[in-house]
Design a protein around this motif. Structure first.
Motif, PDB file in Angstrom:
ATOM      1  N   GLU A 112      39.163   4.131  35.979  1.00  0.00           N
ATOM      2  CA  GLU A 112      37.771   4.553  35.781  1.00  0.00           C
ATOM      3  C   GLU A 112      37.233   5.087  37.106  1.00  0.00           C
ATOM      4  O   GLU A 112      37.095   4.337  38.080  1.00  0.00           O
ATOM      5  N   PRO A 113      36.946   6.389  37.199  1.00  0.00           N
ATOM      6  CA  PRO A 113      36.520   6.967  38.476  1.00  0.00           C
ATOM      7  C   PRO A 113      35.023   6.901  38.769  1.00  0.00           C
ATOM      8  O   PRO A 113      34.628   7.089  39.921  1.00  0.00           O
ATOM      9  N   TYR A 166      44.960  -4.451  34.156  1.00  0.00           N
ATOM     10  CA  TYR A 166      45.034  -3.859  35.491  1.00  0.00           C
ATOM     11  C   TYR A 166      43.968  -2.768  35.546  1.00  0.00           C
ATOM     12  O   TYR A 166      44.103  -1.725  34.903  1.00  0.00           O
ATOM     13  N   PHE A 167      42.901  -3.024  36.280  1.00  0.00           N
ATOM     14  CA  PHE A 167      41.803  -2.068  36.408  1.00  0.00           C
ATOM     15  C   PHE A 167      41.906  -1.352  37.749  1.00  0.00           C
ATOM     16  O   PHE A 167      41.995  -1.995  38.802  1.00  0.00           O
ATOM     17  N   LEU A 168      41.873  -0.038  37.718  1.00  0.00           N
ATOM     18  CA  LEU A 168      41.768   0.763  38.920  1.00  0.00           C
ATOM     19  C   LEU A 168      40.424   1.489  38.892  1.00  0.00           C
ATOM     20  O   LEU A 168      40.140   2.236  37.950  1.00  0.00           O
ATOM     21  N   LEU A 169      39.605   1.257  39.903  1.00  0.00           N
ATOM     22  CA  LEU A 169      38.292   1.880  39.974  1.00  0.00           C
ATOM     23  C   LEU A 169      38.248   2.851  41.143  1.00  0.00           C
ATOM     24  O   LEU A 169      38.728   2.533  42.239  1.00  0.00           O
ATOM     25  N   GLY A 170      37.666   4.016  40.908  1.00  0.00           N
ATOM     26  CA  GLY A 170      37.367   4.880  42.033  1.00  0.00           C
ATOM     27  C   GLY A 170      36.254   4.252  42.862  1.00  0.00           C
ATOM     28  O   GLY A 170      35.370   3.582  42.328  1.00  0.00           O
ATOM     29  N   PHE A 219      40.974   7.016  31.920  1.00  0.00           N
ATOM     30  CA  PHE A 219      41.937   6.835  30.845  1.00  0.00           C
ATOM     31  C   PHE A 219      42.319   5.373  30.742  1.00  0.00           C
ATOM     32  O   PHE A 219      42.251   4.621  31.717  1.00  0.00           O
ATOM     33  N   ILE A 220      42.700   4.974  29.519  1.00  0.00           N
ATOM     34  CA  ILE A 220      43.091   3.595  29.242  1.00  0.00           C
ATOM     35  C   ILE A 220      44.469   3.633  28.601  1.00  0.00           C
ATOM     36  O   ILE A 220      44.691   4.351  27.621  1.00  0.00           O
TER      37      ILE A 220
END
Length: 283
Positions: A112-113, A166-170, A219-220
């Protein structure tokens, strides 16, 4: 990437047409072999009719391409569901559909950016965000309450079963203002709490990171069976293995650029300090 259901059907039909031609068959010959009406092959090839799973299997048998059945069936799912116009599915229904999908997933990977992912949102943050979304799409305001309730119900998946996340955040997520400063401080604190959950990994991709993956939207990834991508006008559901592999590659590149653990906590703490400074009437 195809952007309309019509284009998706036409692209799929062209792929089947190439298989027929490679097998040296005319449309009429294939129809006769399959026991179909003479116009069926033409309708499928030009996107005027969507084939069934059995149609695809029969097509591959008679074109000697049975090895392509799994990928073609995955492609067919894209034709059926890849392009879902936002206004065709009201917010509460989309949220409830997500509950079912997430409940069937062992490993969810989410990039999520810009804003906090739905599963990690506080109720005030979620309410402010959903209100903006409803206003943007001119959806009925009555959808807010059931939509919010469904989003909060979705979050229970974090605590039930053996799901992993696993969450990747901008880094921009920490600075995109949704609601008041107090609301944002509460949301940042929620991120810190989420990082302590046993089945949650949270990383932050710094804004100074090199451009290593052509990713413009969130994207998920649901295990390795499906990817969902949100654009302004549509929600894309991707099930074709070759496309999922590209998202897997992008996620790994972003993960390698992300900071985790104490470094991520420090970045969140710095964002909270900046919010407090902006909010302090003495400054």
């Amino acid at each position: 990437m195809t952007t309309t259901a019509k284009e998706a059907r036409e692209a799929f039909g062209e792929r089947l047409r190439n298989l027929r031609k490679d097998a040296g068959l005319t449309g009429r010959q294939l129809s006769e072999l399959a026991g179909w009406h003479s116009s069926k092959v033409s309708k499928i090839e030009y996107g005027k009719q969507t084939p069934t799973d059995d149609d695809v299997r029969v097509w591959c048998i008679h074109t000697h391409s049975a090895d392509q059945v799994p990928d073609l069936l995955a492609n067919l799912r894209n034709v059926e569901t890849a392009y879902l116009e936002q206004k065709r599915m009201r917010l509460p229904h989309r949220q409830k559909q997500s509950i079912a999908t997430e409940g069937q997933t062992g490993l969810m990977r989410w990039y999520e950016p810009v804003v906090v992912p739905g599963l990690l949102q506080t109720p005030p943050y979620a309410e402010a965000l959903l209100a903006m979304v409803l206003d943007f799409y001119d959806d009925p305001p009555d959808d807010l309450e059931p939509g919010l309730a469904a989003r909060l119900e979705r979050q229970q998946v974090l605590y039930r079963g053996n799901h992993r996340f696993y969450f990747l955040l901008g880094e921009q997520v920490l600075h995109t203002r949704v609601g008041t400063a107090d609301l944002m401080l509460e949301q940042m604190d929620r991120l810190l709490t989420a990082m302590s959950l046993p089945r949650v990994v949270l990383g932050i991709v710094p804004t100074s990171s090199d451009y290593r993956a052509p990713v413009m939207n969130n994207f998920i990834m649901f295990d390795t069976r499906m990817v969902q991508v949100e654009t302004i006008s549509a929600e894309l559901t991707i099930t074709q293995p070759s496309e999922i592999a590209l998202y897997d590659k992008a996620f790994h590149r972003l993960k390698n650029q992300a900071i985790h653990g104490q470094d991520a906590r420090a970045m969140i703490a710095a964002a909270m300090a900046a919010l407090r400074s902006d909010h302090d009437p003495r400054t």
